[in-house]
Design a protein around this motif. Structure first.
Motif, PDB file in Angstrom:
ATOM      1  N   UNK A  29       0.847  -1.171   0.000  1.00 64.80           N
ATOM      2  CA  UNK A  29       0.000   0.000   0.000  1.00 64.80           C
ATOM      3  C   UNK A  29       0.891   1.233   0.000  1.00 64.80           C
ATOM      4  N   UNK A  30       0.594   2.178  -0.856  1.00 69.32           N
ATOM      5  CA  UNK A  30       1.294   3.455  -0.912  1.00 69.32           C
ATOM      6  C   UNK A  30       0.444   4.495  -0.208  1.00 69.32           C
ATOM      7  N   UNK A  31       1.092   5.320   0.602  1.00 70.57           N
ATOM      8  CA  UNK A  31       0.381   6.384   1.297  1.00 70.57           C
ATOM      9  C   UNK A  31       1.131   7.687   1.104  1.00 70.57           C
ATOM     10  N   UNK A  32       0.410   8.746   0.798  1.00 67.32           N
ATOM     11  CA  UNK A  32       0.960  10.095   0.690  1.00 67.32           C
ATOM     12  C   UNK A  32       0.205  10.959   1.685  1.00 67.32           C
ATOM     13  N   UNK A  33       0.913  11.790   2.422  1.00 62.36           N
ATOM     14  CA  UNK A  33       0.287  12.661   3.403  1.00 62.36           C
ATOM     15  C   UNK A  33       0.653  14.100   3.093  1.00 62.36           C
ATOM     16  N   UNK A  34      -0.341  14.949   2.970  1.00 63.03           N
ATOM     17  CA  UNK A  34      -0.150  16.379   2.812  1.00 63.03           C
ATOM     18  C   UNK A  34      -0.562  17.044   4.109  1.00 63.03           C
ATOM     19  N   UNK A  71      10.960   2.439 -11.470  1.00 66.30           N
ATOM     20  CA  UNK A  71      10.388   1.226 -12.034  1.00 66.30           C
ATOM     21  C   UNK A  71       9.352   0.559 -11.159  1.00 66.30           C
ATOM     22  N   UNK A  72       9.206   0.997  -9.893  1.00 69.42           N
ATOM     23  CA  UNK A  72       8.201   0.441  -8.997  1.00 69.42           C
ATOM     24  C   UNK A  72       6.894   1.197  -9.198  1.00 69.42           C
ATOM     25  N   UNK A  90       5.162   4.692 -13.349  1.00 73.89           N
ATOM     26  CA  UNK A  90       5.813   3.390 -13.544  1.00 73.89           C
ATOM     27  C   UNK A  90       4.833   2.225 -13.607  1.00 73.89           C
ATOM     28  N   UNK A  91       3.743   2.398 -14.352  1.00 77.39           N
ATOM     29  CA  UNK A  91       2.814   1.293 -14.571  1.00 77.39           C
ATOM     30  C   UNK A  91       1.781   1.088 -13.487  1.00 77.39           C
ATOM     31  N   UNK A  92       1.633   2.036 -12.576  1.00 77.35           N
ATOM     32  CA  UNK A  92       0.626   1.916 -11.525  1.00 77.35           C
ATOM     33  C   UNK A  92      -0.762   1.830 -12.164  1.00 77.35           C
ATOM     34  N   UNK A 103      -1.292  -2.218  -5.808  1.00 73.93           N
ATOM     35  CA  UNK A 103      -0.398  -1.678  -6.809  1.00 73.93           C
ATOM     36  C   UNK A 103      -0.002  -2.831  -7.707  1.00 73.93           C
ATOM     37  N   UNK A 104      -0.304  -2.695  -9.002  1.00 74.92           N
ATOM     38  CA  UNK A 104       0.046  -3.757  -9.941  1.00 74.92           C
ATOM     39  C   UNK A 104       0.972  -3.249 -11.015  1.00 74.92           C
TER      40      UNK A 104
END
Length: 124
Positions: A1-6, A33-34, A65-67, A123-124
């Motif tokens: 899981x990717x998380x971004x926090x603002x 590439x990820x 990168x292909x997300x 994420x694939x």
């Protein structure tokens, strides 16, 4: 899981100012590439007059990168008297959505931070 926090600064004087730091785009900390995503929020500053007209933030995600998949965005830590509609979004990369912000007459002068948290469960 990717998380971004603002962390979005809010200043209450005669107006409410919401800013997204010194820029409007997250940066990726993933190796090249990820599959990943970035989040854009515009404008970088929104002025809300206490008891005044609503303003909007435009939020978008960009696939890196292909997300593939959707990005969930949750707004939190709003100060008393400020409301956002909607409080959460499900973004498809490449599309934009808006969050409507308004400061009621009950908003009190001061400053605080609000957060926009973006996550992607697959994420694939």
């Amino acid at each position: 899981m990717r998380t971004r926090l603002f962390s979005v600064g809010v200043l209450f004087t005669l107006a409410v100012l919401l800013g997204c730091g010194d820029g409007t785009t997250t940066t990726s900390n993933s190796p090249s590439g990820t599959p990943d995503f970035s989040l854009q929020v515009a404008p970088s500053t929104v002025t809300l007059a206490v008891g005044g007209t609503a303003r909007t933030l435009t939020v978008g995600a960009t696939a890196l990168d292909g997300f593939t998949g959707s990005v969930s965005v949750q707004l939190s830590s709003l100060p008393a008297g400020v409301t956002a509609t909607p409080m959460s979004l499900s973004l498809t990369p490449g599309t934009l959505q808006q969050i409507r912000l308004i400061a009621s007459s009950a908003a009190v002068a001061g400053s605080t931070n609000v957060s926009l948290t973006a996550t992607a469960g697959t994420i694939t």
